[in-house]
Each structure stands twice: as structure tokens, then as C-alpha cells.
Write a protein that holds these residues in place. Structure first.
Motif, PDB file in Angstrom:
ATOM      1  N   THR A  70       0.831  -1.208   0.000  1.00 25.57           N
ATOM      2  CA  THR A  70       0.000   0.000   0.000  1.00 25.57           C
ATOM      3  C   THR A  70       0.860   1.249   0.000  1.00 25.57           C
ATOM      4  OG1 THR A  70      -1.780  -1.142   1.188  1.00 25.57           O
ATOM      5  CG2 THR A  70      -1.773   1.260   1.279  1.00 25.57           C
ATOM      6  N   GLY A  71       1.893   1.261   0.853  1.00 24.22           N
ATOM      7  CA  GLY A  71       2.775   2.414   0.907  1.00 24.22           C
ATOM      8  C   GLY A  71       3.497   2.661  -0.405  1.00 24.22           C
ATOM      9  N   THR A  72       3.988   1.588  -1.017  1.00 19.22           N
ATOM     10  CA  THR A  72       4.678   1.727  -2.305  1.00 19.22           C
ATOM     11  C   THR A  72       3.737   2.295  -3.360  1.00 19.22           C
ATOM     12  OG1 THR A  72       6.153  -0.121  -1.768  1.00 19.22           O
ATOM     13  CG2 THR A  72       5.953   0.492  -4.091  1.00 19.22           C
ATOM     14  N   LEU A  73       2.526   1.802  -3.401  1.00 19.09           N
ATOM     15  CA  LEU A  73       1.563   2.266  -4.407  1.00 19.09           C
ATOM     16  C   LEU A  73       1.034   3.650  -4.098  1.00 19.09           C
ATOM     17  CD1 LEU A  73      -0.210  -1.170  -4.809  1.00 19.09           C
ATOM     18  CD2 LEU A  73       1.235  -0.040  -6.517  1.00 19.09           C
ATOM     19  N   MET A  74       1.148   4.097  -2.838  1.00 16.64           N
ATOM     20  CA  MET A  74       0.789   5.478  -2.501  1.00 16.64           C
ATOM     21  C   MET A  74       1.672   6.481  -3.232  1.00 16.64           C
ATOM     22  SD  MET A  74       0.003   5.179   1.596  1.00 16.64           S
ATOM     23  CE  MET A  74       0.250   6.937   1.889  1.00 16.64           C
ATOM     24  N   ALA A 150      -3.764  -5.424  -3.852  1.00 17.05           N
ATOM     25  CA  ALA A 150      -2.735  -4.556  -4.437  1.00 17.05           C
ATOM     26  C   ALA A 150      -3.311  -3.757  -5.601  1.00 17.05           C
ATOM     27  CB  ALA A 150      -1.536  -5.394  -4.895  1.00 17.05           C
ATOM     28  N   LEU A 151      -4.093  -4.411  -6.464  1.00 21.03           N
ATOM     29  CA  LEU A 151      -4.724  -3.694  -7.583  1.00 21.03           C
ATOM     30  C   LEU A 151      -5.700  -2.648  -7.072  1.00 21.03           C
ATOM     31  CD1 LEU A 151      -5.337  -6.745  -9.954  1.00 21.03           C
ATOM     32  CD2 LEU A 151      -3.681  -4.895 -10.301  1.00 21.03           C
ATOM     33  N   ILE A 268       8.159   5.128   0.818  1.00 22.36           N
ATOM     34  CA  ILE A 268       6.924   5.233   1.605  1.00 22.36           C
ATOM     35  C   ILE A 268       6.581   3.867   2.180  1.00 22.36           C
ATOM     36  CG2 ILE A 268       4.473   5.836   1.580  1.00 22.36           C
ATOM     37  CD1 ILE A 268       5.030   7.662  -0.801  1.00 22.36           C
ATOM     38  N   GLY A 269       6.677   2.833   1.344  1.00 21.54           N
ATOM     39  CA  GLY A 269       6.405   1.476   1.807  1.00 21.54           C
ATOM     40  C   GLY A 269       7.330   1.065   2.938  1.00 21.54           C
TER      41      GLY A 269
END
Length: 475
Positions: A70-74, A150-151, A268-269
Motif C-alpha cells: 500500500t505504501g509503495t503504491l501510494m 494490491a490492484l 513510503i512502503g
């Protein structure tokens, strides 16, 4: 300086309204997703103590993986916000499509980890065999949902960056609505349905097996995919995203296009992972201090975590507002937006502190009847009242810096503040004390370490935001 504060006062009302309008749906979505975990614990706890233990142990493994994803995708949120602010919406579609490929890959890797690595970890943790077997079955089921969540998080980051935060709220509520009945049917089976509806059910429904922890994992994975599919349908049909046709001409994976997301997102992740592991390690360290201490720590932490949803949601909204404004090539205004958000975070911290102070005793009564646990939990919440300001500040300073796409230094500050100051300092105070001054403080030493770590993070992130915001103006 006088001009800055004058401009801040002049724009305060409009910016505050915009920020809160973005933050409230985010907060609702966070609470709905947290509600799924609460439902899992409540329902498995009623099925058996072993099932509850299996789900609790399993959650401590898959939740950090999900939060890292979630953090990485943020990292996609400030990228999209910059494009939107600069009216470069043609760049949004390829950026989001590459983020979806990253999300799919991360989800698959997480699933493989949950399928292959959990039993060796359980052996190292000396988890009882029956709990380990049920937890492994639970995680094997949850693993199927990891690509789905994740998506969903990638699509949510896109929607948030487009100033459209409400879909995450409604779709998280859909996930919760799917999770509750799915959990009930799969955990309790035909016996649970019979207890609920009586003997009017068809024989095939009455014969459904009670799957316990495994059923909880299946329901969780099903809810994850339902959220992903619903979000995909919404982003394909809604006109809220203007001329961004997200699903048209889907591009193949392209490493150079993924690089910016990973550069911004991975730190971020890591920062979120560091924060999660901080609390996990503290829980492990205090396990030797006795069950009353562990129970009091868990009660106090659970309540304060719920209240943290509001400053965290505000920080996510602040990332969007700062990113939008920088995309418009208005660095002076972006600085105002950032510091206005920080001022609002102080108001939120004061609200949370007041709520903790006024409601601590009746809320703790809901958790436990043990007088020793209640007394210790109250003393920990008294410390939590003190760190609301630094916690809210550090979260929103980090959110503003994400809007500037400044995440690597934030990661280093987080590592230093949480692990070195917070964890190591708290461990020293809790177990060793300070010779000549005071004896070991037990769990209170760890919470004082948290205050020190969060305050250090707030100070260093504040200095970083001051530097980055002024540098953006000079460029």
C-alpha cells in the motif's frame, strides 16, 4: 515572514475546506478496512480460541506485507496529483497502467511468500503446532487475495490523486458488507446458519462444513477481489475522471515508466513497514513482563490506533493538495497549503487528546473487567495523550513531503526516529532504566520511547519541509 502569515490567513478557509473534503472519505475508507479486521477477530473468537490465535498470528504476517504494498503504491498519488495540477492528464493513463503492473507483481510475490515461508517462521516463533497449521491454512487462502488488494490500492491511489476520494470509501464499505456474511457462512458453516435461521434451510446448506480460520481467510480473499473488481468497474464507467480513459489501449510493462513510481513509492512502503514493525517488536519485548502488562498495552494501543485514523487520513489528503498545487507550478501556494495542513493537524491532535482524556475510562471498560489491566491501560493512555501532537505532526509533515515527492529522506528520518530513538531508547528505559536516576520503567519506558521517537520525527520532518518548500520556490 509577515507576508507568508498574511497569505496563510487569507487562504486558510478555502484550503481547510478543500483538505477536509478530501480527508473525511479517506478516513471513512480506513475505518471500513479496519472494520474487516475487527470482524475477523470477533467471529473467529466465537468459533474457537485456536481459530482466533491462528488468525491473530497470521494477520501479524500478511498485514505488514499488505501495508508495504500500500505504501509503495501510494507513490502514485503525488505523481497523478502533479499531472492533474499541471493539466497534463494525458500522462495519467500510462502512469497508472504501469502502477497496475507493479501492483500485480507485488501481489503475486506476496502470495508466494505466504504460501512458502510461513511454516518456517512459525517454527522459529515456537507457535503451537495446531495454531501454526490453522494459521498456515488461513494465510494460504488470504494469499489468493493479495494481488486483488494490491490492484485496489493502485486504483485507489489514482482516484485520490484525481481529487476523487469518495469511491475508496464506498468500495471499502462494499468490502466490509461482503466480508461479514462470507465470514459467517465460511467460519461457522451449516451449524451457524441453522442457529441463525432455524430448521427451514435446505439440507445442502445445513451440511456446509465449519472452516474456522481457513474460512476466514477465504472470506478475506473474496472481499479483496470484490473491492478490486468494483473499483476497476467504477474507474472504467465513471465520468468523474474527465478525459482520463484508464482502460483504453492498455500498455505492456515498461521499466523506465515504472521507475518514478518505485523511486517515490518504495521509501513510503519502507517507512510504513518500519512503523508497523516498531509496534510488533515492542509487543514481543514486553511479552516477558506478564500478561497484565501485555493486555494493558494492547488495549491502549488498539484505542489510540483507531483515533490515529483521522490525522493519517488528513496526511493522505495533504499529499494530494500539495501535489496538485505544485503541478500548477505554484510553489509559494504549495508552501501555504502544506503549512496550513500542519496547523489543522494540531487542531486534530488537540481533539484526539481531549477525546482520549474524557473517554479513556469508559472505553477501557468495554475491553476488560480486570482491574489491574484497566489501571495500567489508563496510565498508558495518559502517556498517549502527550504524544498525540507529535504523532499528528509527524504524519502530516510526511504527507506534505510526499506531495513534493520527497520520500527517501523521510524514510531515513523514520528509520532513525522509530527504531533508534523510539525502539532502542524505549527498550533501554523499559528494561535497564538509567543508573542513578530511576529504575527500569517496564512498559511505560517503551511508551516514553514512543513519545521521544515521534517527537524526533516531527522535529526533523518539520526542518525538512521548511528546506524543501523553500528550495521549490527558489528553483
Amino acid at each position: 515572514m509577515g507576508s507568508f502569515f498574511g497569505d496563510l490567513r487569507a487562504n486558510r478557509r478555502r484550503e481547510t475546506y478543500s483538505l477536509i473534503q478530501l480527508a473525511l472519505p479517506i478516513c471513512g475508507a480506513q475505518l471500513a478496512q479496519a472494520g474487516m479486521s475487527v470482524v475477523d477477530v470477533m467471529m473467529t473468537g466465537r468459533q474457537s480460541a485456536t481459530a482466533l490465535a491462528a488468525v491473530s498470528v497470521g494477520s501479524s504476517l500478511w498485514m505488514p506485507l499488505m501495508l508495504f504494498m500500500t505504501g509503495t503504491l501510494m507513490g502514485l498519488t503525488p505523481i497523478v496529483a502533479h499531472f492533474l495540477g499541471g493539466q497534463r492528464t494525458a500522462n495519467v493513463r500510462p502512469a497508472v497502467q504501469q502502477a497496475l503492473w507493479v501492483a500485480l507483481a507485488m501481489g503475486i510475490v506476496s502470495a508466494v511468500i505466504l504460501w512458502q515461508a510461513v511454516m518456517p517462521i512459525f517454527h522459529l516463533m515456537n507457535v503451537p503446532l495446531q495454531v501454526a497449521e490453522q494459521s498456515a491454512a488461513y494465510l494460504a487462502a488470504v494469499a489468493f487475495g493479495m494481488p486483488g488488494i494490491a490492484l485496489f490500492q493502485a486504483l485507489r491511489a489514482f482516484s485520490d490523486g484525481m481529487n476523487h476520494t469518495r469511491p475508496a470509501l464506498w468500495i471499502s464499505l462494499v468490502g466490509l458488507a461482503v466480508n461479514i456474511p462470507s465470514n459467517y457462512v465460511l467460519i461457522y458453516g451449516g451449524d451457524g446458519l441453522t442457529a441463525l435461521f432455524g430448521d427451514v434451510l435446505p439440507a445442502n446448506l445445513e451440511a456446509l462444513p465449519a472452516l474456522g480460520a481457513l474460512g476466514c481467510g477465504i472470506a478475506t480473499a473474496f472481499s479483496m477481489w470484490m473491492m478490486a473488481i468494483t473499483m476497476a468497474l467504477y474507474t472504467s464507467k465513471s465520468h468523474a475522471y474527465g478525459d482520463v480513459s484508464l482502460w483504453r489501449r492498455f500498455s505492456l510493462p515498461h521499466w523506465a515508466s515504472m521507475r518514478e513510481l518505485l523511486t517515490v513509492g518504495v521509501p513510503i512502503g519502507v517507512s510504513i513497514f518500519v512503523e508497523v514493525t516498531l509496534f510488533t517488536l515492542i509487543a514481543l519485548f514486553i511479552a516477558s513482563l506478564g500478561e497484565v502488562t501485555v493486555a494493558a498495552h494492547q488495549v491502549a494501543l488498539n484505542y489510540t490506533t483507531i483515533l490515529f485514523m483521522l490525522p493519517m487520513s488528513l496526511s493522505m489528503a495533504l499529499t494530494v493538495r500539495v501535489g496538485n498545487t505544485l503541478g500548477q507550478a505554484r510553489p509559494n501556494m504549495a508552501r501555504l497549503v502544506a503549512w496550513n495542513g500542519i496547523l489543522i493537524s494540531l487542531v486534530v491532535a488537540a481533539l484526539n487528546s481531549t477525546l482520549l482524556w474524557l473517554t479513556a475510562e469508559p472505553v477501557i471498560e468495554l475491553y476488560t473487567n480486570n482491574d489491574e489491566v484497566k489501571t495500567m491501560a489508563l496510565s498508558l493512555i495518559a502517556l498517549a495523550v502527550l504524544y498525540q501532537v507529535s504523532d499528528s505532526l509527524q504524519a502530516n509533515l510526511a504527507g506534505a513531503l510526499r506531495g513534493y515527492k520527497d520520500t527517501r529522506i523521510v524514510m531515513l528520518i523514520t528509520l532513525f526516529s522509530y527504531w533508534f530513538v523510539g525502539l532502542m531508547g524505549g527498550h533501554w528505559l523499559g528494561i535497564h532504566g538509567i543508573n542513578g536516576l530511576f529504575l527500569p520503567l517496564g512498559v511505560h519506558g517503551y511508551w516514553i520511547g514512543l513519545i521521544a521517537g515521534l517527537s524526533t520525527a516531527a522535529l526533523l520532518l518539520g526542518l525538512r519541509l521548511q528546506h524543501i518548500s523553500q528550495r521549490a520556490i527558489r528553483l
